[in-house]
Design a protein around this motif. Structure first.
Motif, PDB file in Angstrom:
ATOM      1  N   LYS A 211     -31.187  -8.264 -41.223  1.00  0.00           N
ATOM      2  CA  LYS A 211     -32.169  -7.507 -42.014  1.00  0.00           C
ATOM      3  C   LYS A 211     -33.070  -8.473 -42.762  1.00  0.00           C
ATOM      4  O   LYS A 211     -34.278  -8.272 -42.859  1.00  0.00           O
ATOM      5  N   SER A 214     -35.589  -9.798 -40.381  1.00  0.00           N
ATOM      6  CA  SER A 214     -36.646  -8.809 -40.206  1.00  0.00           C
ATOM      7  C   SER A 214     -37.598  -8.830 -41.398  1.00  0.00           C
ATOM      8  O   SER A 214     -38.822  -8.796 -41.238  1.00  0.00           O
ATOM      9  N   ARG A 217     -40.044 -11.697 -41.388  1.00  0.00           N
ATOM     10  CA  ARG A 217     -41.171 -11.430 -40.474  1.00  0.00           C
ATOM     11  C   ARG A 217     -42.188 -10.525 -41.171  1.00  0.00           C
ATOM     12  O   ARG A 217     -43.392 -10.697 -41.020  1.00  0.00           O
ATOM     13  N   GLU A 242     -40.935  -7.931 -36.031  1.00  0.00           N
ATOM     14  CA  GLU A 242     -40.279  -7.436 -37.250  1.00  0.00           C
ATOM     15  C   GLU A 242     -39.462  -6.175 -36.962  1.00  0.00           C
ATOM     16  O   GLU A 242     -38.292  -6.065 -37.369  1.00  0.00           O
ATOM     17  N   TRP A 245     -36.305  -6.916 -34.842  1.00  0.00           N
ATOM     18  CA  TRP A 245     -35.228  -7.515 -35.635  1.00  0.00           C
ATOM     19  C   TRP A 245     -34.509  -6.440 -36.445  1.00  0.00           C
ATOM     20  O   TRP A 245     -33.278  -6.438 -36.547  1.00  0.00           O
ATOM     21  N   ARG A 246     -35.270  -5.529 -37.041  1.00  0.00           N
ATOM     22  CA  ARG A 246     -34.650  -4.466 -37.840  1.00  0.00           C
ATOM     23  C   ARG A 246     -33.800  -3.552 -36.944  1.00  0.00           C
ATOM     24  O   ARG A 246     -32.711  -3.125 -37.345  1.00  0.00           O
TER      25      ARG A 246
END
Length: 298
Positions: A211, A214, A217, A242, A245-246
């Motif tokens: 997190k 993310s 980013r 972003e 990644w989340r």
């Protein structure tokens, strides 16, 4: 207005950001970072904690140092030493306004905005709280985790700016690009596939680390949108990275509840491969930005 809340920061970052703004430092310079790494220690893969390089970056970019003060007891000397501008570590279990109050122990950081004779005005951006606590209440908040042996000491942090040195925005992009190259990104991502299979690893911690990745980013995108507003293709690519990644972080959280799910592990591995592609596309676009800016400066 710079966004400071628990969705894009952890509590430590949020507290530091409040103080950066008071020092008239644009937080985007600090948080616009693209590092990501996994190291192996005692035969266990672990995601590298961002704080391992954070203070080094603070000092090199802005000559800002963090001074830590600790005390084994929350005596009057320590309590009276807490002043406006300090960041204090507390335990969420003993924080009355917190949703984790009397439910869950967790290290947490808050800002001291104003000190008065018998009370403090505190700000907690992570939990969206601003208000007064009495000196006695505050002493109890600091003492309780020591008495319960959750903490071994009281801790406060102070940010000090030693000069007016500031790097230009292009330097931040250059450093992020170097982090890609030096970090051997593909290797680290391959290690991530191995990391999630380790029974010794708390996937809740992995979720928190992803997190954060993310979030950085997000901060890098906001930084690029502000200082390189014409590079819309790069903005879009960082946004896609972003989000991925989340999504990966959320998959990891699901895996924590069902560690034997073959389908979920397959989805995670596919998401990791997708992120590798997005990150390398971002890297190419960053190089283009650097080359264009370099030509403009000639």
């Amino acid at each position: 207005m710079y966004r400071i809340d628990g969705d894009v920061f952890d509590c430590f970052q949020a507290a530091v950001t409040v103080q950066l703004l008071k020092l008239k430092i644009d937080p985007m310079y600090i948080w616009a970072s693209l590092e990501f790494g996994i190291e192996k220690e005692n035969d266990i893969y672990q995601i590298v904690n961002y704080r391992s390089k954070f203070e080094e970056r603070m000092e090199s970019l802005f000559s800002v140092q963090i001074k830590y003060t600790t005390s084994e007891k929350c005596g009057e000397e320590f309590l009276h030493g807490i002043v406006a501008g300090d960041i204090v570590r507390v335990d969420t279990f003993h924080l009355p306004y917190c949703i984790l109050f009397n439910r869950e122990h967790s290290g947490h950081y808050i800002n001291i905005i104003k000190e008065e004779q018998d009370r403090y005005y505190i700000v907690d951006k992570y939990f969206s709280f601003e208000g007064y606590v009495t000196r006695e209440e505050f002493k109890s908040i600091l003492e309780a985790p020591i008495n319960s042996k959750y903490f071994t000491n009281c801790t406060k942090l102070t940010l000090a700016k030693n000069s007016d040195l500031v790097y230009v925005p292009l330097t931040i992009v250059e450093r992020s690009l170097l982090q890609y190259i030096d970090g051997n990104f593909s290797t680290h991502m391959s290690k991530l596939k191995l990391l999630i299979k380790q029974k010794e690893i708390d996937l809740g911690d992995v979720y928190a680390a992803l997190k954060y990745t993310s979030n950085n980013r997000y901060h890098f995108r906001i930084f690029v949108e502000k200082y390189f507003c014409e590079t819309t293709v790069l903005h879009k690519k960082i946004r896609e990275t972003e989000v991925n990644w989340r999504t990966l972080a959320n998959f990891i959280l699901l895996l924590n509840n069902d560690k034997n799910s073959v389908q979920l592990i397959e989805n995670i591995n596919q998401r990791i491969d997708r992120i590798i592609n997005y990150e390398f596309e971002t890297k190419k676009l960053l190089k283009i930005v650097l080359n264009q800016k370099g030509e403009e400066s000639l």
